[in-house]
Write an enzyme that holds these catalytic residues in place. Structure first.
Site, mmCIF file in Angstrom:
data_model
loop_
_atom_site.group_PDB
_atom_site.id
_atom_site.type_symbol
_atom_site.label_atom_id
_atom_site.label_comp_id
_atom_site.label_asym_id
_atom_site.label_seq_id
_atom_site.Cartn_x
_atom_site.Cartn_y
_atom_site.Cartn_z
ATOM 1 N N TYR A 195 3.669 -2.171 0.742
ATOM 2 C CA TYR A 195 4.781 -2.767 0.811
ATOM 3 C C TYR A 195 5.933 -2.710 1.884
ATOM 4 O O TYR A 195 7.035 -2.726 2.114
ATOM 5 C CB TYR A 195 5.500 -3.014 -0.527
ATOM 6 C CG TYR A 195 5.059 -4.068 -1.457
ATOM 7 C CD1 TYR A 195 3.588 -4.379 -1.413
ATOM 8 C CD2 TYR A 195 6.043 -4.435 -2.398
ATOM 9 C CE1 TYR A 195 3.352 -5.491 -2.525
ATOM 10 C CE2 TYR A 195 5.622 -5.542 -3.475
ATOM 11 C CZ TYR A 195 4.302 -5.972 -3.362
ATOM 12 O OH TYR A 195 3.859 -6.828 -4.388
ATOM 13 N N LYS B 52 -5.269 3.390 -8.140
ATOM 14 C CA LYS B 52 -6.583 2.685 -7.854
ATOM 15 C C LYS B 52 -7.351 3.977 -6.918
ATOM 16 O O LYS B 52 -7.814 3.702 -6.009
ATOM 17 C CB LYS B 52 -6.618 1.612 -7.123
ATOM 18 C CG LYS B 52 -6.315 0.288 -7.822
ATOM 19 C CD LYS B 52 -7.472 -0.230 -8.744
ATOM 20 C CE LYS B 52 -8.570 -0.624 -8.073
ATOM 21 N NZ LYS B 52 -9.763 -0.795 -8.997
ATOM 22 N N ASP C 229 -6.570 -1.520 -12.711
ATOM 23 C CA ASP C 229 -7.308 -2.761 -13.339
ATOM 24 C C ASP C 229 -7.611 -2.545 -14.961
ATOM 25 O O ASP C 229 -7.401 -3.336 -15.720
ATOM 26 C CB ASP C 229 -8.572 -3.018 -12.690
ATOM 27 C CG ASP C 229 -9.587 -1.962 -12.417
ATOM 28 O OD1 ASP C 229 -9.054 -0.897 -12.282
ATOM 29 O OD2 ASP C 229 -10.626 -2.191 -11.941
ATOM 30 N N ASP D 32 4.340 -3.896 -8.940
ATOM 31 C CA ASP D 32 4.836 -5.252 -8.881
ATOM 32 C C ASP D 32 3.937 -6.343 -9.967
ATOM 33 O O ASP D 32 4.719 -6.961 -10.825
ATOM 34 C CB ASP D 32 4.524 -5.936 -7.463
ATOM 35 C CG ASP D 32 5.482 -7.087 -7.404
ATOM 36 O OD1 ASP D 32 6.274 -7.598 -8.289
ATOM 37 O OD2 ASP D 32 5.489 -7.534 -5.983
#
Ligand code: NAD
Length: 432
Positions: free
Chosen positions: A151, A221, A287, A311
């Site tokens: 971002y 992740k 996830d 987000d």
């Protein structure tokens, strides 16, 4: 009463006068409706709790369409100066200008004031319609890193000289074979730093310590992005052990004990740490985390995560407790004291000036602001009155459509109903 600025004290804590000047941006679209409703409730609660001993002196600053119409600029320099000078401010939703110039007014504010924490408490209010069976099991506070990650806005469009330069650099670094279609690839860069991680994770653990929360979970992740997201996990654990060693028990400690003394001993150690009231610092891959918040939300409390993961997670969790009409948020720099409290929904332009939308997101952001400045009595009064109003099923259209036997109120009527209920005392706690 003399109105004064909120300032940062030498001890690193903000100094709040009895009549602080707090700048506000009413916002675009439904912004003015939800702002006027929220302001009325905040002011009434302060009077209710403190009589004439305390009051907020509101100072308008311009941004968005209102600023553009009056000054020709979407985010005037003066607004940034005011937000900088007065430390604490609150804002309604802003239109994202279409076309060149500023990518997003919110991002510009966050970057200018270096508001590195996006803070989102997610908690269910009894009676709020929810798509999950047990929304009362959701009680989390998300610390989303706000200044780094993909971002950061470092992107190069395909087929530009810049994208070609990036590709040349990748050739030099012997990794160009990893780009599947070089001629038509755009590139984005994901900076994640040790410093950025440390200040975010520090804020999350400090929050858990102050609010007696049981755990802090690092969501990442790192299995795929070893150095960026994997770095976040590693630096987060290192910080927990180095700065909060006596108050936390980390999953890396558990693994070390397991490797040297076996799983049973590691589990005993974990139980002992929990019994001592230590905060358990663990990690979950992003996830999997999105599954876990539906399958076993009770297991999670304070969440620390990077920008993009944060987000997705914020909106997924907000949906579980009743959606964007009621999810509050804040952007904070705990080192300088700067904080911008904001509605998390957008401007819903179709409903502008209809006096129909739910003001709870901005109002609850105001509650977070009152807590931040230490006016907890006024914050708790609003929470209690809002809970009563929702339990009595006197609500705006978004909840009305999903509830049985509810009474439909306009935005302004909903605010008046909350004000009427300021006297009601409901225990402030989990899932009320
Ligand atoms: P949106 O949040 O404005 O609206 C989506 C839908 O959510 C609305 O149609 C409405 O049904 C519902 N909704 C939103 N706020 C509600 C409320 N308070 N009560 C009840 N229902 C509500 O999202 P969008 O349509 O994608 O964006 C519109 C504009 O807002 C865009 O310009 C976007 O860039 C901007 N935006 C601003 C912010 C911000 O300032 N923080 C955040 C998101 C979007």
């Amino acid at each position: 009463m003399v109105s004064q600025k909120i300032t940062m004290g030498n001890d690193g804590k903000i100094v709040v006068p009895d009549s602080p000047i707090i700048p506000f941006i009413e916002g675009d679209g439904i912004g003015p409706d939800v702002w006027h409703a929220s302001k009325a409730v905040i002011d009434a609660s302060i009077t209710h709790c403190y009589g004439n001993k305390r009051q907020i002196h509101w100072k308008e600053m311009l941004a968005g369409e209102k600023a553009f119409n009056q000054t020709g600029e979407w985010l005037p320099k003066e607004t940034l100066n005011i937000a900088n000078d007065y430390l604490v401010s609150i804002k309604g939703p802003l239109t994202t200008p279409v076309g060149g110039g500023i990518r997003s007014l919110n991002v510009a504010l966050r970057q200018t004031l270096d508001l590195y924490v996006c803070l989102r408490p997610v908690h269910w209010f009894h009676g709020v319609p929810s798509p999950v069976k047990h929304p009362e099991n959701v009680d989390m506070v998300i610390f989303r890193e706000n200044t780094e990650d993909i971002y950061a806005g470092i992107e190069f469009n395909y087929n530009t000289p810049e994208a070609k330069e990036v590709f040349k650099l990748l050739e030099k670094l012997n990794v160009s074979n990893k780009v599947r279609f070089p001629d038509t690839s755009s590139f984005g860069i994901k900076p994640v730093s040790k410093e950025g991680t440390e200040r975010l994770v520090r804020a999350a653990i400090q929050y858990a310590v102050t609010h007696h929360k049981p755990s802090v979970t690092l969501v990442h992740k790192g299995n795929i992005m070893k150095f960026t997201e994997g770095g976040f996990k590693q630096w987060g654990y290192e910080l927990a052990e180095a700065e909060f060693g006596s108050q936390t028990y980390t999953w890396t400690q558990w693994e070390k004990t397991k490797a040297s003394m076996g799983e049973n001993t590691a589990n005993e150690e974990l139980k002992h740490a929990q019994a001592q009231g230590k905060i358990i610092v663990n990690d979950v891959i992003a996830d999997n985390f999105l599954q876990q918040i539906l399958l076993s939300p009770k297991d999670y409390s304070v969440i620390a995560t990077l920008n993009l993961n944060g987000d997705y997670i914020s909106d997924a969790l907000a949906a579980a407790v009743g959606g964007i009409g009621i999810a509050p948020g804040a952007n904070i720099n705990y080192n300088t004291g700067h904080a911008v409290f904001e509605a998390t929904h957008g401007t819903a332009p179709r409903f502008a000036n209809t006096d129909t939308m739910n003001p709870s997101s901005l109002l609850l952001s105001g509650v977070m602001m009152l807590e931040y400045i230490g006016w907890t009595e006024a914050a708790n009064c609003i929470l209690s009155a809002l809970k009563t109003t929702i339990m009595r099923k006197r609500v705006t259209i978004d909840f009305y459509n999903l509830m049985h036997d509810a009474t439909l109120l306009k935005t302004s009527e909903f605010a008046q109903e909350i004000i009427k209920n300021l006297d009601t005392k409901i225990a402030i706690g989990k899932a009320d």
